[in-house]
Design an enzyme around this catalytic site. Sequence first.
Site, PDB file in Angstrom:
ATOM      1  CB  SER A   1     -10.465 -40.032  25.537  1.00  0.00           C
ATOM      2  OG  SER A   1     -11.260 -38.911  25.190  1.00  0.00           O
TER       3      SER A   1
ATOM      4  CE1 TYR B   1     -11.558 -39.270  30.806  1.00  0.00           C
ATOM      5  CE2 TYR B   1     -11.490 -37.942  28.808  1.00  0.00           C
ATOM      6  CZ  TYR B   1     -11.832 -39.119  29.460  1.00  0.00           C
ATOM      7  OH  TYR B   1     -12.439 -40.139  28.757  1.00  0.00           O
TER       8      TYR B   1
HETATM    9  N1  LIG Z   1     -18.161 -41.114  28.330  1.00  0.00           N
HETATM   10  C1  LIG Z   1     -17.624 -40.701  27.210  1.00  0.00           C
HETATM   11  O1  LIG Z   1     -18.225 -39.898  26.499  1.00  0.00           O
HETATM   12  C2  LIG Z   1     -16.231 -41.195  26.817  1.00  0.00           C
HETATM   13  C3  LIG Z   1     -15.582 -40.587  25.740  1.00  0.00           C
HETATM   14  C4  LIG Z   1     -14.308 -41.035  25.378  1.00  0.00           C
HETATM   15  C5  LIG Z   1     -13.713 -42.060  26.092  1.00  0.00           C
HETATM   16  N2  LIG Z   1     -14.373 -42.622  27.142  1.00  0.00           N
HETATM   17  C6  LIG Z   1     -13.686 -43.662  27.879  1.00  0.00           C
HETATM   18  O2  LIG Z   1     -14.466 -44.860  27.812  1.00  0.00           O
HETATM   19  C7  LIG Z   1     -14.252 -45.608  29.002  1.00  0.00           C
HETATM   20  C8  LIG Z   1     -15.587 -45.970  29.621  1.00  0.00           C
HETATM   21  O3  LIG Z   1     -16.279 -44.789  29.950  1.00  0.00           O
HETATM   22  P1  LIG Z   1     -17.832 -44.752  30.231  1.00  0.00           P
HETATM   23  O4  LIG Z   1     -18.404 -43.649  29.425  1.00  0.00           O
HETATM   24  O5  LIG Z   1     -18.422 -46.103  30.103  1.00  0.00           O
HETATM   25  O6  LIG Z   1     -17.792 -44.272  31.774  1.00  0.00           O
HETATM   26  P2  LIG Z   1     -18.696 -44.670  33.008  1.00  0.00           P
HETATM   27  O7  LIG Z   1     -18.400 -43.653  34.051  1.00  0.00           O
HETATM   28  O8  LIG Z   1     -20.126 -44.874  32.596  1.00  0.00           O
HETATM   29  O9  LIG Z   1     -18.114 -46.096  33.440  1.00  0.00           O
HETATM   30  C9  LIG Z   1     -16.837 -46.226  34.001  1.00  0.00           C
HETATM   31  C10 LIG Z   1     -16.782 -47.516  34.795  1.00  0.00           C
HETATM   32  O10 LIG Z   1     -15.488 -47.582  35.393  1.00  0.00           O
HETATM   33  C11 LIG Z   1     -15.649 -47.931  36.750  1.00  0.00           C
HETATM   34  N3  LIG Z   1     -14.545 -47.400  37.549  1.00  0.00           N
HETATM   35  C12 LIG Z   1     -14.250 -46.108  37.813  1.00  0.00           C
HETATM   36  N4  LIG Z   1     -13.196 -46.039  38.637  1.00  0.00           N
HETATM   37  C13 LIG Z   1     -12.828 -47.318  38.911  1.00  0.00           C
HETATM   38  C14 LIG Z   1     -11.810 -47.895  39.694  1.00  0.00           C
HETATM   39  N5  LIG Z   1     -10.958 -47.152  40.418  1.00  0.00           N
HETATM   40  N6  LIG Z   1     -11.704 -49.230  39.721  1.00  0.00           N
HETATM   41  C15 LIG Z   1     -12.562 -50.013  39.023  1.00  0.00           C
HETATM   42  N7  LIG Z   1     -13.556 -49.526  38.259  1.00  0.00           N
HETATM   43  C16 LIG Z   1     -13.691 -48.188  38.221  1.00  0.00           C
HETATM   44  C17 LIG Z   1     -16.980 -47.328  37.169  1.00  0.00           C
HETATM   45  O11 LIG Z   1     -17.483 -47.963  38.332  1.00  0.00           O
HETATM   46  C18 LIG Z   1     -17.822 -47.569  35.923  1.00  0.00           C
HETATM   47  O12 LIG Z   1     -18.451 -48.822  35.951  1.00  0.00           O
HETATM   48  C19 LIG Z   1     -13.353 -44.763  29.889  1.00  0.00           C
HETATM   49  O13 LIG Z   1     -12.004 -45.159  29.732  1.00  0.00           O
HETATM   50  C20 LIG Z   1     -13.551 -43.370  29.356  1.00  0.00           C
HETATM   51  O14 LIG Z   1     -12.467 -42.527  29.651  1.00  0.00           O
HETATM   52  C21 LIG Z   1     -15.621 -42.218  27.526  1.00  0.00           C
END
Ligand SMILES: NC(=O)c1ccc[n+]([C@@H]2O[C@H](COP(=O)([O-])OP(=O)(O)OC[C@H]3O[C@@H](n4cnc5c(N)ncnc54)[C@H](O)[C@@H]3O)[C@@H](O)[C@H]2O)c1
Length: 260
Positions: free
Chosen positions: A139, A152
Amino acid sequence: MLGLEDRIALVTGAARGVGETIARRLAEAGARVVVADRLEEEGRKVALGLGPNASFVPLDVTVETDWARAIADTLERHGRIDVLVNNAAILHMGSLENTPPDVFRRVLEVNTVGPYLGTRAVLAAMRSQGKGSIVHIASIDGLLGMNGVTAYATSKFGLRGFAKSCALELGRSGIRVNSVCPAGGNPQMYGPWLPKMASMTETLRHYGENRGIPGTVSFDAIAGAVLYLASDLSEHVTGIDLPVDGGATAGKYLDGFSSL
Ligand SMILES: NC(=O)c1ccc[n+]([C@@H]2O[C@H](COP(=O)([O-])OP(=O)(O)OC[C@H]3O[C@@H](n4cnc5c(N)ncnc54)[C@H](O)[C@@H]3O)[C@@H](O)[C@H]2O)c1
Protein backbone atom coordinates in the site's frame (compact mmCIF):
# COMPACT_ATOMS: atom_id res chain seq x y z
CA MET A 1 1.06 -10.87 -25.19
CA LEU A 2 2.16 -11.15 -21.58
CA GLY A 3 3.29 -14.76 -21.86
CA LEU A 4 1.09 -15.79 -18.96
CA GLU A 5 -0.69 -18.53 -20.93
CA ASP A 6 -0.90 -21.72 -18.87
CA ARG A 7 1.06 -20.21 -16.00
CA ILE A 8 -0.30 -21.34 -12.65
CA ALA A 9 -1.20 -18.47 -10.32
CA LEU A 10 -2.63 -18.47 -6.80
CA VAL A 11 -4.22 -15.23 -5.59
CA THR A 12 -5.11 -14.80 -1.92
CA GLY A 13 -8.09 -12.70 -0.88
CA ALA A 14 -9.55 -13.20 -4.36
CA ALA A 15 -13.18 -13.60 -3.29
CA ARG A 16 -13.79 -9.89 -3.79
CA GLY A 17 -12.24 -6.47 -4.37
CA VAL A 18 -8.76 -6.06 -5.77
CA GLY A 19 -7.97 -9.77 -5.49
CA GLU A 20 -10.99 -10.73 -7.57
CA THR A 21 -9.90 -8.33 -10.32
CA ILE A 22 -6.32 -9.65 -10.23
CA ALA A 23 -7.66 -13.21 -10.57
CA ARG A 24 -9.89 -12.20 -13.49
CA ARG A 25 -7.12 -10.36 -15.32
CA LEU A 26 -4.73 -13.29 -14.86
CA ALA A 27 -7.38 -15.67 -16.20
CA GLU A 28 -8.04 -13.35 -19.18
CA ALA A 29 -4.29 -13.42 -19.87
CA GLY A 30 -4.48 -17.21 -20.15
CA ALA A 31 -3.21 -18.20 -16.71
CA ARG A 32 -4.79 -20.98 -14.68
CA VAL A 33 -5.91 -19.30 -11.52
CA VAL A 34 -6.43 -20.60 -8.01
CA VAL A 35 -8.79 -18.29 -6.14
CA ALA A 36 -7.93 -18.50 -2.43
CA ASP A 37 -9.90 -16.91 0.38
CA ARG A 38 -11.45 -17.62 3.73
CA LEU A 39 -14.80 -16.50 2.26
CA GLU A 40 -15.78 -19.84 0.76
CA GLU A 41 -19.13 -19.05 -0.85
CA GLU A 42 -17.94 -15.84 -2.50
CA GLY A 43 -14.63 -17.41 -3.54
CA ARG A 44 -16.29 -20.40 -5.20
CA LYS A 45 -18.62 -18.04 -7.06
CA VAL A 46 -15.67 -15.99 -8.36
CA ALA A 47 -13.82 -19.12 -9.52
CA LEU A 48 -16.94 -20.44 -11.23
CA GLY A 49 -17.40 -17.12 -13.03
CA LEU A 50 -13.83 -17.28 -14.35
CA GLY A 51 -14.50 -20.54 -16.18
CA PRO A 52 -12.74 -23.89 -16.43
CA ASN A 53 -9.24 -22.44 -15.97
CA ALA A 54 -10.04 -21.33 -12.42
CA SER A 55 -10.61 -23.18 -9.18
CA PHE A 56 -11.19 -22.28 -5.56
CA VAL A 57 -9.28 -23.30 -2.47
CA PRO A 58 -10.31 -22.29 1.06
CA LEU A 59 -7.44 -20.53 2.79
CA ASP A 60 -6.92 -18.54 5.93
CA VAL A 61 -3.53 -16.96 5.26
CA THR A 62 -2.64 -16.98 8.96
CA VAL A 63 -2.91 -20.78 9.22
CA GLU A 64 0.17 -22.75 8.18
CA THR A 65 -1.74 -25.99 7.63
CA ASP A 66 -4.18 -24.18 5.33
CA TRP A 67 -1.21 -23.05 3.22
CA ALA A 68 0.21 -26.58 3.10
CA ARG A 69 -3.14 -27.92 1.90
CA ALA A 70 -3.71 -25.11 -0.63
CA ILE A 71 -0.29 -25.54 -2.24
CA ALA A 72 -0.50 -29.35 -2.20
CA ASP A 73 -3.90 -29.06 -3.88
CA THR A 74 -2.49 -26.66 -6.50
CA LEU A 75 0.50 -28.90 -7.23
CA GLU A 76 -1.70 -31.98 -7.47
CA ARG A 77 -4.03 -30.21 -9.91
CA HIS A 78 -1.45 -28.36 -12.02
CA GLY A 79 1.96 -29.84 -11.24
CA ARG A 80 3.59 -26.45 -10.59
CA ILE A 81 3.04 -22.95 -9.23
CA ASP A 82 4.44 -20.01 -11.16
CA VAL A 83 2.88 -17.00 -9.47
CA LEU A 84 1.82 -16.26 -5.91
CA VAL A 85 -0.08 -13.02 -5.29
CA ASN A 86 -0.25 -12.22 -1.59
CA ASN A 87 -3.24 -9.88 -1.72
CA ALA A 88 -5.36 -10.81 1.32
CA ALA A 89 -5.22 -8.22 4.07
CA ILE A 90 -7.28 -6.46 6.71
CA LEU A 91 -7.46 -2.83 7.66
CA HIS A 92 -7.86 -1.22 11.04
CA MET A 93 -8.48 2.51 11.29
CA GLY A 94 -8.09 4.06 14.70
CA SER A 95 -5.90 6.25 16.87
CA LEU A 96 -3.28 4.55 19.01
CA GLU A 97 -5.76 4.65 21.93
CA ASN A 98 -8.29 2.88 19.70
CA THR A 99 -5.82 0.25 18.53
CA PRO A 100 -5.59 -2.34 21.31
CA PRO A 101 -2.75 -4.88 21.28
CA ASP A 102 -4.88 -7.79 20.04
CA VAL A 103 -6.01 -5.73 17.03
CA PHE A 104 -2.47 -4.52 16.29
CA ARG A 105 -1.22 -8.12 16.44
CA ARG A 106 -4.05 -9.43 14.25
CA VAL A 107 -3.33 -6.85 11.51
CA LEU A 108 0.33 -7.90 11.47
CA GLU A 109 -0.68 -11.57 11.57
CA VAL A 110 -2.85 -11.30 8.43
CA ASN A 111 -0.95 -8.66 6.45
CA THR A 112 2.67 -9.58 7.18
CA VAL A 113 2.82 -13.06 8.70
CA GLY A 114 0.29 -14.32 6.12
CA PRO A 115 2.53 -13.46 3.13
CA TYR A 116 5.53 -14.88 5.02
CA LEU A 117 3.70 -18.20 5.46
CA GLY A 118 2.62 -18.12 1.80
CA THR A 119 6.15 -17.47 0.60
CA ARG A 120 7.49 -20.38 2.65
CA ALA A 121 4.70 -22.62 1.37
CA VAL A 122 5.61 -22.10 -2.33
CA LEU A 123 9.35 -22.09 -1.80
CA ALA A 124 10.16 -25.77 -2.43
CA ALA A 125 8.08 -25.92 -5.62
CA MET A 126 9.42 -22.65 -7.04
CA ARG A 127 13.02 -23.56 -6.17
CA SER A 128 12.70 -26.93 -7.90
CA GLN A 129 11.17 -25.23 -10.97
CA GLY A 130 14.03 -22.70 -10.89
CA LYS A 131 11.47 -20.00 -11.49
CA GLY A 132 8.65 -18.13 -9.80
CA SER A 133 7.19 -14.70 -9.21
CA ILE A 134 5.81 -13.60 -5.85
CA VAL A 135 3.87 -10.35 -5.79
CA HIS A 136 2.82 -8.77 -2.51
CA ILE A 137 0.05 -6.20 -2.43
CA ALA A 138 1.33 -3.59 -0.01
CA SER A 139 0.00 0.00 0.00
CA ILE A 140 1.13 3.59 -0.18
CA ASP A 141 0.67 3.35 3.60
CA GLY A 142 3.69 1.07 3.45
CA LEU A 143 5.71 3.82 1.75
CA LEU A 144 4.62 6.82 3.81
CA GLY A 145 3.30 6.88 7.35
CA MET A 146 -0.23 8.11 8.00
CA ASN A 147 -2.04 9.01 11.18
CA GLY A 148 -4.99 6.80 12.11
CA VAL A 149 -3.61 3.63 10.52
CA THR A 150 -0.57 2.75 12.64
CA ALA A 151 -1.18 -1.02 12.67
CA TYR A 152 -1.92 -1.21 8.94
CA ALA A 153 1.04 0.99 7.97
CA THR A 154 3.35 -1.05 10.18
CA SER A 155 2.15 -4.27 8.54
CA LYS A 156 2.71 -2.90 5.03
CA PHE A 157 6.14 -1.39 5.80
CA GLY A 158 7.06 -4.80 7.23
CA LEU A 159 5.76 -6.55 4.14
CA ARG A 160 7.96 -4.43 1.88
CA GLY A 161 11.00 -5.19 4.00
CA PHE A 162 10.18 -8.88 3.86
CA ALA A 163 9.80 -8.67 0.06
CA LYS A 164 13.16 -6.97 -0.43
CA SER A 165 15.00 -9.43 1.79
CA CYS A 166 13.35 -12.37 0.01
CA ALA A 167 14.25 -10.87 -3.37
CA LEU A 168 17.92 -10.96 -2.36
CA GLU A 169 17.71 -14.39 -0.81
CA LEU A 170 15.76 -16.09 -3.62
CA GLY A 171 17.03 -14.41 -6.79
CA ARG A 172 19.66 -17.09 -7.42
CA SER A 173 16.86 -19.68 -7.39
CA GLY A 174 15.06 -17.79 -10.16
CA ILE A 175 12.38 -16.49 -7.79
CA ARG A 176 11.46 -12.81 -8.05
CA VAL A 177 9.70 -10.97 -5.22
CA ASN A 178 8.10 -7.55 -5.62
CA SER A 179 5.51 -5.30 -3.98
CA VAL A 180 2.69 -3.32 -5.55
CA CYS A 181 1.73 -0.25 -3.54
CA PRO A 182 -1.73 1.07 -4.41
CA ALA A 183 -3.39 4.22 -3.14
CA GLY A 184 -6.67 3.69 -1.30
CA GLY A 185 -9.85 3.33 -3.25
CA ASN A 186 -11.92 0.27 -2.35
CA PRO A 187 -14.56 1.28 0.21
CA GLN A 188 -15.32 -2.39 0.98
CA MET A 189 -12.12 -2.44 2.98
CA TYR A 190 -12.59 0.82 4.86
CA GLY A 191 -16.42 0.70 4.77
CA PRO A 192 -16.81 0.11 8.51
CA TRP A 193 -15.18 3.49 9.18
CA LEU A 194 -17.11 5.46 6.53
CA PRO A 195 -19.84 6.67 8.94
CA LYS A 196 -17.12 8.15 11.17
CA MET A 197 -15.49 9.78 8.12
CA ALA A 198 -18.74 11.15 6.68
CA SER A 199 -18.01 14.70 7.81
CA MET A 200 -14.40 14.61 6.58
CA THR A 201 -15.23 15.55 2.98
CA GLU A 202 -12.40 18.09 2.68
CA THR A 203 -9.86 15.58 4.03
CA LEU A 204 -11.04 12.92 1.58
CA ARG A 205 -11.02 15.38 -1.34
CA HIS A 206 -7.48 16.41 -0.42
CA TYR A 207 -6.44 12.73 -0.25
CA GLY A 208 -7.73 11.96 -3.75
CA GLU A 209 -6.87 15.21 -5.51
CA ASN A 210 -3.43 16.24 -4.28
CA ARG A 211 -1.44 14.05 -6.62
CA GLY A 212 -0.28 14.12 -10.24
CA ILE A 213 -3.24 12.11 -11.55
CA PRO A 214 -6.20 12.88 -9.30
CA GLY A 215 -9.00 10.45 -8.59
CA THR A 216 -9.55 6.92 -7.40
CA VAL A 217 -7.13 4.22 -8.48
CA SER A 218 -9.05 1.47 -10.27
CA PHE A 219 -8.75 -2.23 -9.43
CA ASP A 220 -7.72 -2.80 -13.04
CA ALA A 221 -4.80 -0.39 -12.67
CA ILE A 222 -3.59 -2.37 -9.67
CA ALA A 223 -4.10 -5.66 -11.51
CA GLY A 224 -2.12 -4.31 -14.47
CA ALA A 225 0.90 -3.76 -12.25
CA VAL A 226 0.53 -7.28 -10.83
CA LEU A 227 0.34 -8.81 -14.32
CA TYR A 228 3.54 -7.01 -15.31
CA LEU A 229 5.39 -8.32 -12.24
CA ALA A 230 3.92 -11.81 -12.66
CA SER A 231 5.03 -12.05 -16.28
CA ASP A 232 8.43 -12.38 -17.91
CA LEU A 233 8.12 -8.75 -19.08
CA SER A 234 9.64 -8.00 -15.67
CA GLU A 235 12.18 -10.85 -15.85
CA HIS A 236 15.01 -8.87 -14.26
CA VAL A 237 12.84 -6.90 -11.85
CA THR A 238 13.01 -7.95 -8.22
CA GLY A 239 12.84 -6.26 -4.84
CA ILE A 240 10.94 -3.22 -6.09
CA ASP A 241 7.97 -1.28 -4.77
CA LEU A 242 5.66 -0.34 -7.61
CA PRO A 243 3.32 2.46 -6.52
CA VAL A 244 -0.03 2.58 -8.34
CA ASP A 245 -1.08 5.88 -6.87
CA GLY A 246 -1.32 8.61 -9.50
CA GLY A 247 1.92 10.05 -8.16
CA ALA A 248 0.66 10.43 -4.58
CA THR A 249 4.03 9.31 -3.22
CA ALA A 250 6.10 11.11 -5.90
CA GLY A 251 6.21 14.30 -3.87
CA LYS A 252 4.04 17.23 -2.83
CA TYR A 253 1.28 18.56 -5.06
CA LEU A 254 0.37 22.16 -4.28
CA ASP A 255 -2.92 23.56 -5.63
CA GLY A 256 -2.29 26.38 -8.09
CA PHE A 257 1.49 25.96 -8.40
CA SER A 258 1.25 24.29 -11.85
CA SER A 259 -0.01 27.59 -13.34
CA LEU A 260 2.52 29.93 -11.77
N1 LIG B 1 -8.94 -0.85 -0.16
C1 LIG B 1 -8.01 0.02 -0.49
O1 LIG B 1 -8.32 1.19 -0.70
C2 LIG B 1 -6.56 -0.43 -0.58
C3 LIG B 1 -5.56 0.54 -0.73
C4 LIG B 1 -4.23 0.13 -0.81
C5 LIG B 1 -3.91 -1.21 -0.75
N2 LIG B 1 -4.91 -2.13 -0.60
C6 LIG B 1 -4.52 -3.52 -0.49
O2 LIG B 1 -5.13 -4.25 -1.56
C7 LIG B 1 -5.38 -5.58 -1.13
C8 LIG B 1 -6.82 -5.94 -1.39
O3 LIG B 1 -7.66 -5.07 -0.67
P1 LIG B 1 -9.19 -4.88 -1.00
O4 LIG B 1 -9.45 -3.42 -1.07
O5 LIG B 1 -9.60 -5.73 -2.14
O6 LIG B 1 -9.81 -5.43 0.39
P2 LIG B 1 -11.11 -6.27 0.69
O7 LIG B 1 -11.33 -6.16 2.15
O8 LIG B 1 -12.24 -5.88 -0.23
O9 LIG B 1 -10.67 -7.76 0.30
C9 LIG B 1 -9.73 -8.46 1.06
C10 LIG B 1 -9.93 -9.95 0.82
O10 LIG B 1 -8.99 -10.63 1.65
C11 LIG B 1 -9.66 -11.67 2.32
N3 LIG B 1 -9.01 -11.96 3.60
C12 LIG B 1 -8.93 -11.18 4.70
N4 LIG B 1 -8.31 -11.84 5.68
C13 LIG B 1 -8.01 -13.07 5.20
C14 LIG B 1 -7.36 -14.20 5.75
N5 LIG B 1 -6.92 -14.23 7.01
N6 LIG B 1 -7.20 -15.28 4.97
C15 LIG B 1 -7.65 -15.29 3.69
N7 LIG B 1 -8.27 -14.25 3.11
C16 LIG B 1 -8.46 -13.16 3.87
C17 LIG B 1 -11.08 -11.17 2.52
O11 LIG B 1 -11.98 -12.24 2.76
C18 LIG B 1 -11.33 -10.44 1.21
O12 LIG B 1 -11.84 -11.29 0.22
C19 LIG B 1 -4.97 -5.64 0.33
O13 LIG B 1 -3.65 -6.14 0.45
C20 LIG B 1 -5.02 -4.20 0.76
O14 LIG B 1 -4.20 -3.95 1.88
C21 LIG B 1 -6.23 -1.78 -0.52
